[in-house]
Design an enzyme around this catalytic site. Structure first.
Site, PDB file in Angstrom:
ATOM      1  N   ASN A   1      19.688  -0.895   6.803  1.00 31.79           N
ATOM      2  CA  ASN A   1      19.584  -1.656   8.053  1.00 31.79           C
ATOM      3  C   ASN A   1      18.392  -1.303   8.922  1.00 31.79           C
ATOM      4  O   ASN A   1      17.641  -2.182   9.353  1.00 31.79           O
ATOM      5  CB  ASN A   1      20.849  -1.418   8.866  1.00 31.79           C
ATOM      6  CG  ASN A   1      21.874  -2.474   8.574  1.00 31.79           C
ATOM      7  OD1 ASN A   1      21.534  -3.654   8.528  1.00 31.79           O
ATOM      8  ND2 ASN A   1      23.096  -2.076   8.347  1.00 31.79           N
ATOM      9  N   GLY A   2      18.206   0.007   9.161  1.00 34.58           N
ATOM     10  CA  GLY A   2      17.096   0.445  10.013  1.00 34.58           C
ATOM     11  C   GLY A   2      15.767   0.036   9.399  1.00 34.58           C
ATOM     12  O   GLY A   2      14.853  -0.426  10.102  1.00 34.58           O
ATOM     13  N   THR A   3      15.677   0.196   8.087  1.00 37.74           N
ATOM     14  CA  THR A   3      14.432  -0.134   7.388  1.00 37.74           C
ATOM     15  C   THR A   3      14.124  -1.625   7.479  1.00 37.74           C
ATOM     16  O   THR A   3      12.959  -2.018   7.641  1.00 37.74           O
ATOM     17  CB  THR A   3      14.548   0.294   5.907  1.00 37.74           C
ATOM     18  OG1 THR A   3      14.855   1.682   5.865  1.00 37.74           O
ATOM     19  CG2 THR A   3      13.269   0.038   5.154  1.00 37.74           C
TER      20      THR A   3
ATOM     21  N   THR B   1      21.560   0.102  -0.189  1.00 37.45           N
ATOM     22  CA  THR B   1      22.355   1.090   0.542  1.00 37.45           C
ATOM     23  C   THR B   1      23.736   1.191  -0.100  1.00 37.45           C
ATOM     24  O   THR B   1      24.277   0.184  -0.570  1.00 37.45           O
ATOM     25  CB  THR B   1      22.544   0.741   2.033  1.00 37.45           C
ATOM     26  OG1 THR B   1      23.569   1.574   2.587  1.00 37.45           O
ATOM     27  CG2 THR B   1      22.957  -0.688   2.277  1.00 37.45           C
TER      28      THR B   1
ATOM     29  N   ASP C   1      26.176   1.683   1.670  1.00 41.49           N
ATOM     30  CA  ASP C   1      27.092   1.219   2.721  1.00 41.49           C
ATOM     31  C   ASP C   1      27.424  -0.276   2.617  1.00 41.49           C
ATOM     32  O   ASP C   1      28.403  -0.730   3.195  1.00 41.49           O
ATOM     33  CB  ASP C   1      26.500   1.490   4.115  1.00 41.49           C
ATOM     34  CG  ASP C   1      26.164   2.950   4.336  1.00 41.49           C
ATOM     35  OD1 ASP C   1      26.719   3.801   3.611  1.00 41.49           O
ATOM     36  OD2 ASP C   1      25.331   3.246   5.216  1.00 41.49           O
TER      37      ASP C   1
ATOM     38  N   MET D   1      31.734   7.971   2.642  1.00 41.38           N
ATOM     39  CA  MET D   1      30.587   7.546   3.456  1.00 41.38           C
ATOM     40  C   MET D   1      30.685   6.061   3.798  1.00 41.38           C
ATOM     41  O   MET D   1      31.643   5.387   3.440  1.00 41.38           O
ATOM     42  CB  MET D   1      29.294   7.836   2.702  1.00 41.38           C
ATOM     43  CG  MET D   1      28.848   9.277   2.787  1.00 41.38           C
ATOM     44  SD  MET D   1      27.223   9.461   2.034  1.00 41.38           S
ATOM     45  CE  MET D   1      26.820  11.121   2.546  1.00 41.38           C
ATOM     46  N   GLY D   2      29.662   5.549   4.452  1.00 38.81           N
ATOM     47  CA  GLY D   2      29.656   4.133   4.816  1.00 38.81           C
ATOM     48  C   GLY D   2      29.236   3.898   6.259  1.00 38.81           C
ATOM     49  O   GLY D   2      29.199   2.777   6.737  1.00 38.81           O
TER      50      GLY D   2
ATOM     51  N   ARG E   1      26.015   9.490  -3.388  1.00 40.25           N
ATOM     52  CA  ARG E   1      24.705   8.828  -3.468  1.00 40.25           C
ATOM     53  C   ARG E   1      23.906   9.290  -4.681  1.00 40.25           C
ATOM     54  O   ARG E   1      22.790   8.818  -4.910  1.00 40.25           O
ATOM     55  CB  ARG E   1      23.894   9.134  -2.208  1.00 40.25           C
ATOM     56  CG  ARG E   1      24.273   8.263  -1.075  1.00 40.25           C
ATOM     57  CD  ARG E   1      23.251   8.092   0.011  1.00 40.25           C
ATOM     58  NE  ARG E   1      22.188   9.014   0.157  1.00 40.25           N
ATOM     59  CZ  ARG E   1      21.847   9.607   1.314  1.00 40.25           C
ATOM     60  NH1 ARG E   1      22.553   9.383   2.393  1.00 40.25           N
ATOM     61  NH2 ARG E   1      20.804  10.389   1.389  1.00 40.25           N
TER      62      ARG E   1
HETATM   63  O1  F6P Z   1      23.376   5.038   4.928  1.00 36.84           O
HETATM   64  C1  F6P Z   1      23.712   5.772   3.790  1.00 36.84           C
HETATM   65  C2  F6P Z   1      24.444   7.025   4.150  1.00 36.84           C
HETATM   66  O2  F6P Z   1      24.769   7.726   2.965  1.00 36.84           O
HETATM   67  C3  F6P Z   1      25.689   6.841   5.019  1.00 36.84           C
HETATM   68  O3  F6P Z   1      26.800   6.397   4.276  1.00 36.84           O
HETATM   69  C4  F6P Z   1      25.848   8.204   5.618  1.00 36.84           C
HETATM   70  O4  F6P Z   1      26.511   8.140   6.848  1.00 36.84           O
HETATM   71  C5  F6P Z   1      24.416   8.638   5.827  1.00 36.84           C
HETATM   72  O5  F6P Z   1      23.623   7.862   4.934  1.00 36.84           O
HETATM   73  C6  F6P Z   1      24.145  10.095   5.566  1.00 36.84           C
HETATM   74  O6  F6P Z   1      22.835  10.335   5.939  1.00 36.84           O
HETATM   75  P1  F6P Z   1      21.972  11.609   5.512  1.00 36.84           P
HETATM   76  O7  F6P Z   1      21.656  11.475   4.052  1.00 36.84           O
HETATM   77  O8  F6P Z   1      20.762  11.514   6.355  1.00 36.84           O
HETATM   78  O9  F6P Z   1      22.829  12.794   5.768  1.00 36.84           O
END
Ligand code: F6P
Length: 361
Positions: free
Chosen positions: A116-118, A138, A140, A182-183, A288
């Site tokens: 989203n941010g990207t 993503t 998410d 996550m999400g 991830r």
């Molecule tokens: O946006 C993907 C995500 O894995 C989210 O589900 C999670 O809240 C966040 O990124 C974790 O971020 P980071 O890898 O910066 O800890």
């Protein structure tokens, strides 16, 4: 004069499985179907563009990366002034530096893969005069304008397997288990993994929970001889009371919490209310990692092929998307306009309720 096409690829935000499959598909499509292609990879997301750090990508660099998780280009999280600026590490507007790199390389297009941010950042770049095409990635699955994103299914597979494995130990010990997934503020991953793994309770941000309803669902299971319960809890799950707080108050409330995450808070309450031993499992970034599942390899490949078509047709300012089973693209203005949340009336939630899954409401 020989025609020349200079394209740079950039992966930004949290990594996810399928990024390399997309990089490979874009490169193979361009090298195979356009003349004079020169391909570059920006190192570590927007920071590579800001610092002019990049690598040349040749056909051979694309070999063998389809099944690799992560991103061969590296990635980073960027700070933004929402809707206004992408910031460099000193907190200054990074656009002039990014534009310098774009122009120095003589780019015809920059392909940006991100969440989203990207997407919002990419829109700013398009508005500043760069030719941009984006891909939605993503775990998410919360990007507006596309039914799905690559990375999501791979993460859902892992999250499902985690809960599958928890089942045996939960039942052997007759415990309550909370598996936190996550999400961010969206419940797609938790809903999918929760249903797919047979979780008894699914708590997602889109349906604020009432702890009494959750405890009642556990008691009900016990009355039917089920001496263990599994809760799939989204990291962004929120109670009914907290859901109505304004942003500032809820930020302060989170800071005052003595529990590191929502699941630990819920576990303490549920142990007190039910008298049953309770445990928390958080797979975290495990969700991830690893290779993309076949679904994501296919999706990322098709998204990459579509991105290359957009570039070759000169259709910029667009995000590749999947809508109703068809690969398509949407204007970046639309994709960057909002986050895609679950509707509490989603047919998937209706069906889950029908088979007895509790959503804590
Ligand atoms: O946006 C993907 C995500 O894995 C989210 O589900 C999670 O809240 C966040 O990124 C974790 O971020 P980071 O890898 O910066 O800890």
């Amino acid at each position: 004069m020989q025609k020349r096409m200079r394209v740079a690829l950039l992966t930004s935000g949290g990594d996810c499985p399928g990024l390399n499959a997309a990089i490979r598909a874009i490169g193979k499509s361009l090298f195979g179907n356009a003349e004079g292609v020169e391909l570059f990879g920006m190192c570590d997301g927007f920071s590579g563009l800001i610092r002019s750090e990049y690598i040349r990508l040749r056909r051979d660099d694309l070999a063998g990366i389809l099944t690799e998780g992560g991103t061969i280009l590296g990635t980073s999280r960027q700070s933004y002034v929402p809707g206004k600026a992408i910031l460099d590490e000193d907190g200054n507007d990074a656009m002039p530096a990014m534009m310098r790199t774009y122009e120095a390389l003589g780019l015809d297009c920059l392909v940006v893969m991100g969440g989203n941010g990207t997407q919002k950042g990419a829109l700013l770049m398009q508005n500043a005069g760069m030719n941009v095409v984006t891909l939605p990635k993503t775990i998410d699955n919360d990007i507006y304008g596309t039914d799905t994103t690559f990375g999501f299914q791979s993460a859902a597979n892992i999250a499902t397997q985690v809960i599958d494995y928890i089942h045996t130990t939960a039942s052997s010990h007759r415990r309550i288990f909370l598996v936190e997934l996550m999400g961010r503020d969206a419940g797609w991953l938790t809903l999918t993994a929760g249903i797919s793994s047979g979780a008894d309770v699914v708590l997602i941000p889109e349906i604020p929970y009432d702890i009494h309803a959750v405890a009642a669902a556990i008691e009900e299971r016990r009355r039917h001889g089920r001496n263990f319960s599994i809760l799939a809890v989204a990291e962004g799950a929120v109670s009914r009371d907290d859901a109505v707080l304004d942003e500032e108050t809820s930020r302060r409330r989170r800071e005052q919490q003595r529990h590191p995450t929502v699941s630990y808070h819920l576990a303490e309450l549920l142990e007190e209310m039910t008298g049953q031993e309770t445990r928390v499992t958080i797979p975290g970034h495990f969700q991830r990692g690893g290779p993309p599942c076949p679904h994501d390899r296919l999706l990322a490949t098709r998204f990459g092929a579509e991105a290359a078509r957009l570039i070759m047709e000169g259709r910029f300012g667009r995000m590749v998307a999947m809508q109703n089973g068809q690969i398509t693209s949407v204007p970046l203005t639309e994709a960057a306009s909002r986050t895609k949340f679950l509707s509490p009336d989603d047919p998937v939630i209706r069906d889950a309720r029908q088979i007895g899954i509790c959503f804590g409401d």
